[in-house]
Design a protein around this motif. Sequence first.
Motif, mmCIF file in Angstrom:
data_model
loop_
_atom_site.group_PDB
_atom_site.id
_atom_site.type_symbol
_atom_site.label_atom_id
_atom_site.label_comp_id
_atom_site.label_asym_id
_atom_site.label_seq_id
_atom_site.Cartn_x
_atom_site.Cartn_y
_atom_site.Cartn_z
ATOM 1 N N GLY A 1 29.250 50.872 37.463
ATOM 2 C CA GLY A 1 28.059 50.362 38.125
ATOM 3 C C GLY A 1 28.025 50.735 39.585
ATOM 4 N N ASP A 2 27.108 50.113 40.317
ATOM 5 C CA ASP A 2 26.901 50.426 41.738
ATOM 6 C C ASP A 2 27.428 49.324 42.649
ATOM 7 N N TYR A 3 27.908 48.200 42.072
ATOM 8 C CA TYR A 3 28.328 47.065 42.891
ATOM 9 C C TYR A 3 29.694 46.572 42.407
ATOM 10 N N PHE A 4 30.691 46.734 43.265
ATOM 11 C CA PHE A 4 32.048 46.288 42.923
ATOM 12 C C PHE A 4 32.130 44.768 42.868
ATOM 13 N N LEU A 5 33.014 44.280 42.011
ATOM 14 C CA LEU A 5 33.379 42.863 41.995
ATOM 15 C C LEU A 5 34.868 42.781 42.333
ATOM 16 N N VAL A 6 35.209 42.147 43.445
ATOM 17 C CA VAL A 6 36.594 42.094 43.920
ATOM 18 C C VAL A 6 37.256 40.802 43.436
ATOM 19 N N ALA A 7 38.391 40.953 42.750
ATOM 20 C CA ALA A 7 39.190 39.820 42.292
ATOM 21 C C ALA A 7 40.582 39.899 42.905
ATOM 22 N N GLY A 8 41.329 38.814 42.799
ATOM 23 C CA GLY A 8 42.688 38.795 43.344
ATOM 24 C C GLY A 8 43.592 39.831 42.700
ATOM 25 N N THR A 9 43.323 40.161 41.455
ATOM 26 C CA THR A 9 44.151 41.160 40.757
ATOM 27 C C THR A 9 43.920 42.573 41.293
ATOM 28 N N ASP A 10 42.894 42.727 42.153
ATOM 29 C CA ASP A 10 42.608 44.048 42.729
ATOM 30 C C ASP A 10 43.326 44.248 44.064
ATOM 31 N N PHE A 11 44.048 43.222 44.547
ATOM 32 C CA PHE A 11 44.773 43.352 45.813
ATOM 33 C C PHE A 11 46.005 44.227 45.580
ATOM 34 N N LEU A 12 46.186 45.221 46.440
ATOM 35 C CA LEU A 12 47.330 46.123 46.305
ATOM 36 C C LEU A 12 47.816 46.517 47.693
ATOM 37 N N ASN A 13 49.016 46.047 48.032
ATOM 38 C CA ASN A 13 49.641 46.377 49.320
ATOM 39 C C ASN A 13 48.715 46.095 50.499
ATOM 40 N N GLY A 14 48.027 44.942 50.449
ATOM 41 C CA GLY A 14 47.203 44.518 51.579
ATOM 42 C C GLY A 14 45.836 45.160 51.655
ATOM 43 N N ARG A 15 45.482 45.938 50.656
ATOM 44 C CA ARG A 15 44.154 46.557 50.592
ATOM 45 C C ARG A 15 43.563 46.285 49.218
ATOM 46 N N ILE A 16 42.345 46.777 48.985
ATOM 47 C CA ILE A 16 41.712 46.631 47.672
ATOM 48 C C ILE A 16 41.864 47.932 46.894
ATOM 49 N N ASP A 17 42.345 47.824 45.679
ATOM 50 C CA ASP A 17 42.452 48.986 44.800
ATOM 51 C C ASP A 17 41.118 49.139 44.078
ATOM 52 N N TRP A 18 40.232 49.894 44.685
ATOM 53 C CA TRP A 18 38.875 50.024 44.146
ATOM 54 C C TRP A 18 38.872 50.626 42.749
ATOM 55 N N ARG A 19 39.901 51.398 42.414
ATOM 56 C CA ARG A 19 39.956 52.012 41.075
ATOM 57 C C ARG A 19 40.125 50.955 39.986
ATOM 58 N N ASN A 20 40.618 49.787 40.372
ATOM 59 C CA ASN A 20 40.911 48.739 39.385
ATOM 60 C C ASN A 20 39.764 47.736 39.248
ATOM 61 N N CYS A 21 38.788 47.818 40.159
ATOM 62 C CA CYS A 21 37.731 46.798 40.203
ATOM 63 C C CYS A 21 36.741 46.929 39.039
ATOM 64 N N HIS A 22 36.238 45.774 38.622
ATOM 65 C CA HIS A 22 35.084 45.755 37.736
ATOM 66 C C HIS A 22 33.812 45.856 38.580
ATOM 67 N N PHE A 23 32.662 45.810 37.896
ATOM 68 C CA PHE A 23 31.360 45.897 38.574
ATOM 69 C C PHE A 23 30.474 44.755 38.110
ATOM 70 N N VAL A 24 29.438 44.475 38.900
ATOM 71 C CA VAL A 24 28.429 43.485 38.512
ATOM 72 C C VAL A 24 27.050 44.095 38.712
ATOM 73 N N THR A 25 26.048 43.403 38.203
ATOM 74 C CA THR A 25 24.676 43.872 38.354
ATOM 75 C C THR A 25 24.200 43.668 39.791
#
Length: 623
Positions: A246-270
């Motif tokens: 999708g076009d809009y990331f959804l950031v969860a705690g499981t996406d935290f990696l070494n103090g940054r966001i692992d965008w490759r792991n994120c889901h998306f929302v509408t």
Amino acid sequence: MEMKPGYKRTEVGVIPEDWETFRLGDISEVSAGGTPSRANPSYWNGDIPWVTTSEVDFCTISSATQSITAEGLKNSAAKLFSPSTLLMALYGQGKTRGKVAVLGIEAATNQACAAISLHSTDSHKFLFHYLVGQYESIRSLSNNGNQENLNSSLVRSICVPYPKPREQCAITTALSDMDALLDGLNRLIAKKRAIKQASMQQLLIGQTRLPGFSGEWVTQKLGNDAILKARIGWQGLTTAEYLDDGDYFLVAGTDFLNGRIDWRNCHFVTQHRYSQDPFIQVRPRDVLVTKDGTIGKVALIDAMEKPAALNSGVFVIRPKADKFVPEFFYFLLASKVFEEFLAQLSAGSTINHLYQKDFVGFAYQIPPTTEEQTAIAEVLSDMDDEITALETRRAKTRALKQAMMQELLTGRTRLVAPSANTADKAESQTEGRKANVYFLRSVLAAEIIDQLHDQPTFGHVKFEKMMFLAEHLCQVDTGSTYHRKAAGPYDNRALRSIDSQLQKQQWFEPRKQDGRYQYMPLAKRGGHKPYFERHFSGIGETLEKILSTFKTAKTEQCEIVATLLAAWSDLLREHEAVSDEMIVHEVLHNWHEAKQRIPEDRWLMALGWMREKGLVPKGATLP
């Protein structure tokens, strides 16, 4: 697909024509260990390392967290395995099953470890690397019962490629060099992390000030100086609404990696869900903190590929009116300062949720100027960048090693040119088939026991003396280390190893009868003979002379001769000429005091008898 010339198709895949294949059961003894009874304290905390599957982790094992005693070994299914033995985890937690390690020490194992005792220890490094590369396929061999476990039969059935020794050596050297490089990177990364942790501890509480800054730090409270937002209940978002693209990331705690966001792991929302609440639309320099599950994880938003919003488990923190520098505050939350705050909230119990009403009470101290906050954040960011660069280098090195394994362990890339000349054949027949020194020690032991076990004077102590005499008079190195004990030259660890190997091969078993240990024949008695003839044919005549000389001798007579031979050998290393008086003095004054129970004249008489029989160390003069 057409096969490359010089290669052949086998059970392990396409390999060079001059490579062989074997099943592990054909080139090794595969067995499992055991666990002594925990109810008997005398079985535990001894001097025998006892390895469990938690320590089998693609490594060389040089120590064990637990240990057992000789009694524990004797009264359980545990066995003693020699260095260079390969271990494979048959079952265990998570990803344990199928992992391998190599013993760097003599040790026992529990029943969840398969011990692979190779007939040729020259191959253990090559096979270790091969089995590491086959981890996933080995796991797939698991039985189909209620629990997915391996067993000894499955391990024996594993087919492995087998290059000639020179090529095995070249392959293992190349892969070991990569392992050494990875080990160096691991140690360097650990060192850099420790330095960063110490720097955070000093810089974030003002214990150390950067040059050019002064002034008292100020105390602030999160609720007064920051905007704290999260997805609230009426915005309830279910996992069914999570999108894979999708076009809009959804950031969860499981996406935290070494103090940054692992965008490759994120889901998306509408777009509707993203637009629902502007307060939780993520912006660069936002500080995020998890409030559910593993609470207190921290991340800093430094760059964004697409718009993003938060799920219900994450807080976003933004400063009010530049009350603090976000990058500095991120490091503050990643430090012990915030850890201690969370610990106070839990007060010794486990908390599963960080409530906003508690979080706003977080009090902290910060430098009085944004310039100093920025300078501290830059120092720590530079350290992070250095660690990240090292981690990237490590990941590339791991990938390179994996690629090398794929090429080298299948023979696709050759480090040694194929050759069929006589020298290569000789090397294959000699160096490539050298037997494990500990296995050979048990073969020599089996020959001695086979000839003497039915003698009423033969037991553990006399056997030890016969081994010592055979090794020294025949000049055979079996890796034993003899000590100056009361009963003469004695190596208890070697004795336990021999007993274990004899039982494993089903040649002989030591049993205590009438107060002393005797060796009882087992089903495969005589099975050592082919190995003895192959590896000890050159000492057969000398060994026969030793055994016939001492066949009916009492244990004390054997002790006297073995002790004199040991003392004599020690003195010859220091002196060109050694007199009988010097040897006896060495025995009576520099050995165990129990030797003094035997009169001096008996020692002297024994020396004369030894010279007559030719039972003297190398370099000694005969009459």
